[in-house]
Every structure is written in C-alpha cells, then in structure tokens.
Design a protein around this motif. Structure first.
Motif, mmCIF file in Angstrom:
data_model
loop_
_atom_site.group_PDB
_atom_site.id
_atom_site.type_symbol
_atom_site.label_atom_id
_atom_site.label_comp_id
_atom_site.label_asym_id
_atom_site.label_seq_id
_atom_site.Cartn_x
_atom_site.Cartn_y
_atom_site.Cartn_z
ATOM 1 N N LEU B 34 37.691 18.235 9.517
ATOM 2 C CA LEU B 34 36.728 17.221 9.950
ATOM 3 C C LEU B 34 35.457 17.874 10.481
ATOM 4 N N SER B 35 35.602 18.982 11.211
ATOM 5 C CA SER B 35 34.422 19.696 11.695
ATOM 6 C C SER B 35 33.624 20.229 10.516
ATOM 7 N N LEU B 113 38.391 5.361 9.547
ATOM 8 C CA LEU B 113 39.414 6.405 9.469
ATOM 9 C C LEU B 113 40.534 6.143 10.484
ATOM 10 N N LEU B 114 40.130 5.769 11.701
ATOM 11 C CA LEU B 114 41.111 5.561 12.767
ATOM 12 C C LEU B 114 42.071 4.427 12.434
ATOM 13 N N SER B 115 41.552 3.399 11.735
ATOM 14 C CA SER B 115 42.423 2.249 11.502
ATOM 15 C C SER B 115 43.307 2.435 10.271
ATOM 16 N N LYS B 116 43.147 3.554 9.569
ATOM 17 C CA LYS B 116 43.948 3.747 8.364
ATOM 18 C C LYS B 116 44.910 4.921 8.432
ATOM 19 N N VAL B 117 44.654 5.861 9.305
ATOM 20 C CA VAL B 117 45.487 7.071 9.352
ATOM 21 C C VAL B 117 45.790 7.427 10.795
ATOM 22 N N TYR B 118 46.990 7.955 11.009
ATOM 23 C CA TYR B 118 47.311 8.433 12.351
ATOM 24 C C TYR B 118 46.974 9.913 12.504
ATOM 25 N N PHE B 119 46.399 10.267 13.601
ATOM 26 C CA PHE B 119 46.299 11.645 14.064
ATOM 27 C C PHE B 119 45.905 11.544 15.527
ATOM 28 N N PRO B 120 46.086 12.605 16.314
ATOM 29 C CA PRO B 120 45.679 12.502 17.715
ATOM 30 C C PRO B 120 44.176 12.227 17.761
ATOM 31 N N ARG B 121 43.796 11.124 18.330
ATOM 32 C CA ARG B 121 42.408 10.669 18.259
ATOM 33 C C ARG B 121 41.432 11.635 18.907
ATOM 34 N N ILE B 122 41.939 12.480 19.787
ATOM 35 C CA ILE B 122 41.060 13.381 20.526
ATOM 36 C C ILE B 122 40.384 14.392 19.598
ATOM 37 N N ILE B 123 40.959 14.571 18.426
ATOM 38 C CA ILE B 123 40.376 15.472 17.435
ATOM 39 C C ILE B 123 38.934 15.085 17.126
ATOM 40 N N ILE B 124 38.678 13.787 17.057
ATOM 41 C CA ILE B 124 37.367 13.302 16.615
ATOM 42 C C ILE B 124 36.242 13.689 17.582
ATOM 43 N N PRO B 125 36.328 13.319 18.876
ATOM 44 C CA PRO B 125 35.226 13.742 19.752
ATOM 45 C C PRO B 125 35.123 15.266 19.881
ATOM 46 N N VAL B 126 36.252 15.960 19.878
ATOM 47 C CA VAL B 126 36.180 17.417 20.021
ATOM 48 C C VAL B 126 35.477 18.031 18.814
ATOM 49 N N SER B 127 35.766 17.492 17.625
ATOM 50 C CA SER B 127 35.153 18.110 16.454
ATOM 51 C C SER B 127 33.647 17.867 16.417
ATOM 52 N N SER B 128 33.177 16.776 17.047
ATOM 53 C CA SER B 128 31.728 16.576 17.027
ATOM 54 C C SER B 128 31.021 17.580 17.943
ATOM 55 N N ILE B 129 31.768 18.151 18.891
ATOM 56 C CA ILE B 129 31.171 19.199 19.719
ATOM 57 C C ILE B 129 31.026 20.493 18.911
ATOM 58 N N ILE B 130 32.035 20.764 18.090
ATOM 59 C CA ILE B 130 31.992 21.958 17.243
ATOM 60 C C ILE B 130 30.752 21.937 16.336
ATOM 61 N N VAL B 131 30.480 20.747 15.775
ATOM 62 C CA VAL B 131 29.344 20.635 14.863
ATOM 63 C C VAL B 131 28.061 21.024 15.562
ATOM 64 N N ASN B 132 27.898 20.541 16.794
ATOM 65 C CA ASN B 132 26.666 20.848 17.502
ATOM 66 C C ASN B 132 26.596 22.293 17.939
ATOM 67 N N PHE B 133 27.752 22.922 17.987
ATOM 68 C CA PHE B 133 27.779 24.330 18.326
ATOM 69 C C PHE B 133 27.067 25.142 17.246
ATOM 70 N N VAL B 134 27.171 24.683 16.002
ATOM 71 C CA VAL B 134 26.479 25.377 14.915
ATOM 72 C C VAL B 134 24.970 25.291 15.109
ATOM 73 N N ASP B 135 24.491 24.105 15.499
ATOM 74 C CA ASP B 135 23.067 23.962 15.817
ATOM 75 C C ASP B 135 22.660 24.907 16.936
ATOM 76 N N PHE B 136 23.567 25.025 17.885
ATOM 77 C CA PHE B 136 23.326 25.879 19.044
ATOM 78 C C PHE B 136 23.112 27.327 18.605
#
Lengths: 425, 278
Positions: B34-35, B113-136
């Motif tokens: 996802l990241s 995505l959330l309403s169709k597949v299960y995964f620990p939801r915390i993955i989503i906000p954490v991965s958006s931090i990773i993306v911005n790390f690349v900008d960083f």
C-alpha cells in the motif's frame, strides 16, 4: 470430521441515524447536541429528542455449519442479510453477538478488483490486488504467468489500467481472485461480469475450486449460477435462516415463497404514471368459476389477467410458466398463439381505456404433476418495451388423481407429451 | 495429506492485543504494497513528479525569507543564513503536516477498500506517513545542497537527527490516528485539519527562531510538541549555535508519547465499528 465453518447464534445490529432526517453525524451536531442537553437540563424539557435512534437487526440468531468441500449458495432478497453475513465471516465487521469458528485460511471476494488503482499498470495492479486479497508476494510471483494468461491481457501488462476496456479490467481483476488458494472462499455476486464466454470460464474455475475440496460460500441473485456452482443452500429472510438443505430444495423454497398460492394474486396500485399495468393474475380450472391453486393432471385451465390501461392501446401480453426452481418451461405470448400468426399481422391485444380482462385458455395441459409458477408481462407492440412485468408471482399445483398411474417424482416440473407411443418396428 | 488447520474465532468485543499485533505482522506485505502504491501513484500522477517535491519547499523558503527576515527584520541564530534556518525547520514541519493531514484523511479516502477486505486498519494511516517520508528525503537533498552552497558543515550534533525524525513521525502518527478515527465518525473533521495545519505553521517556529519566545512563555510554548521537534532539528543540523530548552523538549516528548498512545487506543476503539459507521 470437524466442520470448517461453524456459526453459532450470530446476530448483527445496526443503529440507523440519531434522528430520521440525518444521514451522517458531524462534530458540530455533536457539540450542539451537547449544549442542547445541557440547556434542557435547566429548561426541564424532554431529552428524548436527542439520542433517539432506530435499531435494526440485519441478522438474528444465525447458526449453521459447513464441512470441507461444501459449496453453499446463500439466497435471499435484498436486505435479507446475505452481505452482512459475508462481511462478518470475512471479518470486515464484527457481529453483535454469537460466535464463529473458522478452520483454515479465509479469502473473501466481495467485489471484483478491490483496490485496483487506475494509474497503475496491469502488472502493478496484479501485485497490489493479490496482496489485498491476502496472497504473499512469492505466491503472486509463482502464479503471475497463470493469472495473466487467464485474463488474456499479455499485451497490455504495462499499460495503466485506466486505459483498459471494461472487459479487460474485469478479466484481470477476476483472474487475480481466481488464483487465490484459501481453504475457505467467500464470494459475493461477482460472477455477473464480463462477456458470456468469460463468465463461463469463471464458472468453470469456480467449480474447479469447489472440486479441490475447498469450502465456498457464494451469494448471488442468479439462480442459474447458484445451481451450477453450489451443492447446498441457505435461504435468508429478514436476517433469519428460512431454509437450509440441498441447493435444489432451497432454490425451490425461494421461488415458491415469493409467489401466491391462492390461485389469484393482486397488485397494489401505487403511482398513476403508467401506460398499462397488471392488476391481477388468476388461475381457473376449466369448467369452474373460482380461482384454483390445484389442477388435476391433464385438465385444461384458464389464466385470467386483468389489466388497467391509461389509453386505447394495442399491446402484447405474455404468460410465462416456470417450474419450482424458477426455470421457465414455456412462454405464451399473444402474438404467437391463436390462428396463423404472421409477422405482418401480429395478433396484438386491443386495450380499451380502463379495466381490461383477458383470458388465456390452455386446452392441452401437458404439465407433469408438480408445482408451477406463472408470471405475466405486458409488452409494447413490437416487444421493444415492457410496460409491466410480474415474474413468478403465482403458483399452482398439478396433481395426479389416478392412484394407479405411475409418475416418476424426479420428473416433476417437466412437460409430459402425452400423445406419444412407443413402437417396436 | 490431512493436517490440522488453525482455528480462528470471531466473537464480538474480542480485543486480544496479542492477536492484533500478530495480524499486523501477518499483513506486513500489504502494508509495504500500500505504501508502494501511494508512492508510485504520487510520482506518476503529478506531471512534475519529483520536481514537485523540490518546488514546494523552495517556494516556501523564498517567501519566508522575504517576509520574516527582509520585511519583518527578524534575527537569525548566531548568523546562520536565514534560508538554512527555515529549511531546517520546514523539513520536519512538512513531514508532520503532510503526514498528519493524509493520515487523518486516509480512512475516508480508502473507504471502499475498508468495506471490502479485512486487514488491521492501522496499516492505512501508518502507510500514509511512509509516503510522506519519501518527500522528506527529497527535501533533505535540497537542504544538503543549500548547506554546501553556503559552505555550512554540520557538526557531531547530526547524530541526534534520527531521534527528531522519529519524534516528528510519532507526532504525526498520534494526531493522525486521532483524526483518522474522528473523521470516520464526524464528517466535518476534514475541514478542521487544513485549518489546524495552517495555524500550526505560524504558531510553530518555522519562519522564525524560537529564541524570540520569552522564557516565561516557554513552558506554554512546549505544549505545541512540534515547536521542540523543530528546535531539535535546527540544533542537530545547524550545530551548537542553536539553543535547545531541555525542559521544553521533555514536555513535548511526553505530549507526543501521550498522543501516540491515546491515539492508538482511540483508533482501536473506533476500528471495530469503522465499516458500520462509514
């Protein structure tokens, strides 16, 4: 043997809105409501205005078990709880009460192409979608060629999927999903995609999945697909299990449940915006005046259709007769029957403004003993448009009164060409 | 051939944390993918691609230097070139602001995505931090270039930089988790986030040095955890010339830690009903 899926007393409650007119809640409302409450403490006005909510049970006390290799078709009208059940089983939402134990890896396919990103290429989306469906990278890599070949998109692998035709998109998406190898597969109405040829391919793939000993739960409104794929059925009505058993029994319960069995069915008149509409359909045994829910074997009968027309009109009325699992056995359109219908001079029925009564006399009843369902449709003159359509709405039974006569029960729902002989030449 | 499959139990209110962490581990590949998707899409979609990562900080530096140094006449610490001082602060600020706003919106924008597949939801906000790390990282190259331009070499304080980067990410994660969860329940939260970020940019010492803040206000000032993190960045990158108020720093760190823990707990609390509320 242990069950693969064991569902015990699962219930799911939804709370709909705080007030009826509110589709979603905002922080602003919450704050206002807080002050409103505080204020009402002083004013001693009723608190009930706030926090009144509607409860709704999507599922109520559902219990069933599935064994290895079971392919269970889940049937029910919209809102019967089918999707909720699948969502609970695939852990997307939690049940309100009850307990489920699952033995093995679960993969759920509630939508084709979940997470597909239009900007990414076909290749990238295979990895993305595979991971979303629970495949590991290594697993996707080993199956990559198979997935691509099944989807028939080799040439476009490095094209962003936003440039794909809708057919290609769906083929790629289904292909990824079809290569999942879980012990339990949960599928929601996703086979109704792609062209006919690809649908057949998907159906074949799904059957193969079932034959490999996996357990499949499958939701569809298409009884044909369900019958082809599943060996067991689960029929839900308003969140309760109405019937379980072999798929034939369950489909038959479903089709019969929605039809009247009183020999006549009438339809409510909601709006005034119509060309022509069916008010009632009735079955009358020949020689009688009352509506009949049972007909003796081979006895002629009449179908009565009462139609309200907004204007003088020439139109086609068609009757369809289906067997108990919803397969149409015959249709009788006003243009096809009667004396010498020709293309040039189609036999349209003439409607006068107001109430019209039409009678279809079926003189040679060749239905075998069994249960049948009648539906009716009004078409425009050239069959281009359906003015009103009431499929599968009334049932009747054909019974064999001659005790000495032999009938194979398994053939019920078929026609019986009685005027035939075996001959030894 | 036949072997025992592990049994999985679904029950209401089953919140075994061990289970949750194991799930996060099990879905680590999805997290990376996802990241990777978001990074790929970000740099594919924008016409300017990587250039966009350069243009944004450069424009801000120019404007801030003109406004704060030339027009307002604010002093820099120990004669550090003003553009360097701004960029050293802008780096953590943008990492924080972008991660926070994207993490805050992440659940809503991935609703399907959330309403169709299960995964620990915390993955989503954490991965958006990773993306911005690349900008960083891209912005960090500008800083390196600018420092070479001014002939400014960092000293040993630079070793501490990872600590401050982690603190920035933690601050973004904590607030991001809070707002991601609030966003699900209250749809007007999305309008609050850009406002908070805008205010935060001027309240935090991005365009000016925090040595301008009088000592008696320092403790109050440390309630904005990003203020200390930004000071820390300047201290680590620009060397000992920049002063760090360690009391302020400890308070901020505690606040960041508290936000993270409470954000995680609140997120876990809301997580179960995300799909039902959405």
């Amino acid at each position: 043997m242990q069950s693969v899926i064991s569902v015990e007393n699962i219930s799911k409650q939804y709370v709909i809105g705080r007030r009826k007119d509110e589709s979603f809640l905002t922080l602003r409302d919450e704050i206002c409501s807080f002050f409103g409450k505080a204020k009402s403490l002083f004013n001693r006005t009723s608190l009930q205005h706030y926090g009144s909510s509607e409860e709704f049970w999507a599922l109520k006390d559902i219990s069933f078990q599935a064994w290895q290799g079971d392919r269970i078709g889940i049937i029910g009208k919209n809102g019967a709880g089918k999707s909720t059940l699948l969502k609970i089983l695939s852990r997307i939402t939690e049940p309100t009460s009850g307990r489920i134990s699952l033995r093995g890896r679960v993969a759920s396919l509630l939508e084709v192409g979940t997470g597909f990103h239009p900007e990414l290429t076909g290749r990238e989306n295979i990895f993305l979608n595979g991971a979303i469906l629970g495949m590991s990278r290594a697993e996707i890599k080993t199956k990559f060629d198979e997935i691509v070949a099944f989807a028939e998109v080799e040439r476009f692998l490095d094209t962003p999927v936003k440039r794909y035709s809708s057919g290609m998109y769906v083929r790629l998406a289904f292909s990824v999903a079809a290569h999942l190898e879980p012990e339990i597969l949960i599928v929601d109405e996703v086979l109704a995609v792609g062209d006919l040829q690809f649908q057949k391919k998907c159906l074949g793939k799904m059957q193969q999945v079932g034959n490999e000993g996996r357990t499949v739960l499958f939701v569809s409104h298409n009884m044909g697909t369900i019958r082809a794929l599943c060996n067991k059925g689960l029929y839900l009505i308003e969140g309760n299990i109405h019937k379980t058993g072999s798929i034939e029994e369950v489909i038959s319960a479903y089709t019969l449940h929605h039809a009247s069995n009183k020999g006549i069915v009438t339809f409510g008149q909601q709006n005034t915006d119509f060309v022509a509409r069916i008010l009632s359909i009735g079955v009358i045994s020949a020689g009688y005046t009352n509506y009949a829910d049972t007909l003796p074997f081979q006895a002629p009968f009449t179908v009565e259709v009462i139609i309200e027309s907004n204007n003088e009109l020439e139109a086609v009325v068609g009757i369809g007769i289906s067997n108990s699992i919803g397969e149409i056995i015959t249709t009788l359109h006003s243009v096809e029957i009667g004396e010498e219908p020709t293309i040039e001079k189609l036999k349209n029925l003439k409607f006068k403004k107001g109430i019209n009564k039409f009678y279809l006399n079926i003189n040679s009843n060749i239905l075998r003993p069994g249960t049948y369902i009648i539906g009716c449709t009004i078409f425009s003159r050239s069959l281009w448009q359906a003015f009103d359509d009431k499929p599968n709405c009334i049932t009747f039974e054909v019974t064999n009164h001659n005790e000495n006569r032999y009938f194979d029960e398994r053939q019920s729902g078929m026609v019986f060409l009685s005027d035939s002989q075996w001959e030894n030449r | 051939m036949k072997y025992e499959q592990p049994v999985f139990i679904i029950e209401p209110g089953r919140r075994t944390d061990l289970h949750y962490w194991r799930d996060i581990w099990r879905f680590r590949e999805l997290f990376f993918i996802l990241s990777w998707r978001d990074i790929l899409v970000r740099y594919k979609q924008t016409l300017l691609g990587v250039a966009w990562g350069l243009i944004r900080p450069l424009t801000t530096i120019i404007i801030f230097t003109v406004v704060f140094q030339r027009l307002a006449g604010l002093p820099s610490d120990k004669n550090i070139p003003y553009p360097l001082m701004i960029l050293a602060a802008l780096l953590p600020w943008q990492l924080f602001a972008n991660s926070f706003s994207e993490a805050g919106m992440s659940l809503v924008s991935n609703a399907n995505l959330l309403s169709k597949v299960y995964f620990p939801r915390i993955i989503i906000p954490v991965s958006s931090i990773i993306v911005n790390f690349v900008d960083f990282i891209i912005s960090a190259f500008i800083l390196a270039f600018l420092m070479a331009w001014y002939g400014y070499t960092p000293d040993f304080h630079l070793i501490a930089l990872p600590i401050f980067i982690i603190l920035t990410c933690a601050a973004a994660l904590g607030t991001g988790l809070w707002f991601a969860a609030l966003n699900i329940r209250y749809r007007d939260v999305r309008y609050i986030v850009p406002f908070l970020i805008q205010v935060g940019l001027y309240v935090s010492p991005v365009g000016f040095s925090s040595s301008l803040i009088p000592d008696k206000w320092r403790v109050l000032y440390s309630l904005n955890p990003m203020a200390s993190v930004i000071d820390g960045f300047r201290w680590a990158i620009l060397g000992g010339g920049v002063s760090v108020n360690w009391l302020q720093f400890s308070i901020s760190t505690l606040i960041i830690f508290g936000t993270c823990v409470s954000g995680f707990l609140f997120f876990r609390h809301v997580e179960k009903s995300i799909v039902d509320v959405m």
